[in-house]
Design a protein around this motif. Structure first.
Motif: not given
Length: 237
Positions: A42-52, A155-162, A188-192
Motif C-alpha cells: 500500500t505504501a509503495a503504491v502510494r509512493a508511485g511504484h509499480d507493485v506486484v 502499522s507504521r508503513h502508513s504513518n512513518p512519522v513521529e 520514498s515511503l517517508g523514512y530516514r
C-alpha cells in the motif's frame, strides 16, 4: 579518513523537496500478502511504484493487491520477472523454500529480507551467531540480499512519522548498489534511512525487531512504536 567516510554514509538523506518532486517508479515484487506485505504494498503504491504481489494462493494475492492498488501475480516466479526489488514478506520458516523454488530467477536481483526468525512463542530468535539474512545470502549467491524494514512494525508503513520527524529505516547489506536501491524505496515511503553496514549487522537488526515486538507484547502497547536514532549522526566529521 576511514572514520569520516563511515560517518558520512551512516545516514542516507533525500531532501523533502526531492522526495516530493521525484517520480518513484521502481517495479517492486512483494512475496507475501500478510500484514507486512500488504502494508508495504500500500505504501509503495502510494509512493508511485509499480507493485506486484504474490502469495501462497492466487486468492490471497488478489485480495492484498486489490486493497493496495497493486497487481497480483499468479506465482512467485511471475512476480519477480522484471522486478527492481524483490521483498520477502513471509514467515521466516517459508524463506528457504521460496529461495529454492525461485532458484536462478533470483540471479542478479536485489532481494530484500523483511523477515524476522522468531520462534513459535515470539520470545526469542531461532538463529544463533548468524542472521537469517546471512543464511539467505548463502543460499542465493547470485542475488544481493539486503536486510531492511524488519525493524518497522507493519502499522507504521502508513504513518512513518513521529512528532514531525521520520522514523528510521535501518538497512544492512554487502552490495552498496543494492543498498542504494533499497534506500531509495525506504525514502520514498517517508523514512530516514540509516545504513547499518554490511550484512553481518543484520544480526543486530533482527535483535532490534525482537526487542520491539517483545516490548509491545509484554507491556500491552498498541504496536505503534518505532526506532529513531537521535543526536548528531550526519554531516562532516
Amino acid at each position: 579518513m576511514l572514520t569520516a567516510q563511515i560517518v558520512r554514509r551512516t545516514v542516507v538523506e533525500y531532501s523533502t523537496s526531492e522526495s516530493s518532486e521525484k517520480e518513484w517508479d521502481m517495479r517492486i515484487a512483494i512475496l507475501g500478502a500478510g500484514n507486512v506485505g500488504g502494508a508495504v504494498a500500500t505504501a509503495a503504491v502510494r509512493a508511485g511504484h509499480d507493485v506486484v504481489v504474490a502469495a501462497t494462493s492466487a486468492e490471497h494475492a488478489q485480495k492484498a493487491a486489490g486493497s493496495a492498488g497493486a497487481s497480483a501475480a499468479a506465482s512467485n516466479a511471475e512476480a519477480v520477472q522484471g522486478a527492481d526489488l524483490v521483498l520477502l514478506a513471509v514467515p521466516h520458516a517459508a524463506v528457504a523454500g521460496i529461495a529454492t523454488e525461485l532458484g536462478e530467477a533470483l540471479t542478479g536481483k536485489v532481494l530484500v529480507d523483511v523477515t524476522n526468525p522468531l520462534n513459535d512463542t515470539y520470545s526469542d530468535l531461532v538463529t544463533g551467531g548468524v542472521s537469517a539474512a546471512e543464511q539467505l545470502q548463502a543460499q542465493v549467491t547470485g542475488a544481493s540480499v539486503v536486510k531492511a524494514f524488519n525493524t518497522i512494525l507493519a502499522s507504521r508503513h502508513s504513518n512513518p512519522v513521529e512528532s514531525g520527524a521520520p522514523l528510521d529505516a535501518f538497512i544492512a547489506g554487502d552490495d552498496g548498489a543494492a543498498k542504494d536501491k533499497v534506500a531509495e524505496l525506504a525514502s520514498s515511503l517517508g523514512y530516514r534511512v540509516i545504513d547499518a553496514g554490511g550484512l553481518r549487522m543484520a544480526r543486530s537488526l533482527e535483535e532490534m525487531a525482537l526487542l520491539n515486538i517483545m516490548l509491545n507484547a509484554r507491556n500491552g502497547w498498541s504496536w505503534q512504536s518505532g526506532w529513531k536514532l537521535v543526536g548528531p549522526v550526519g554531516g562532516a566529521a
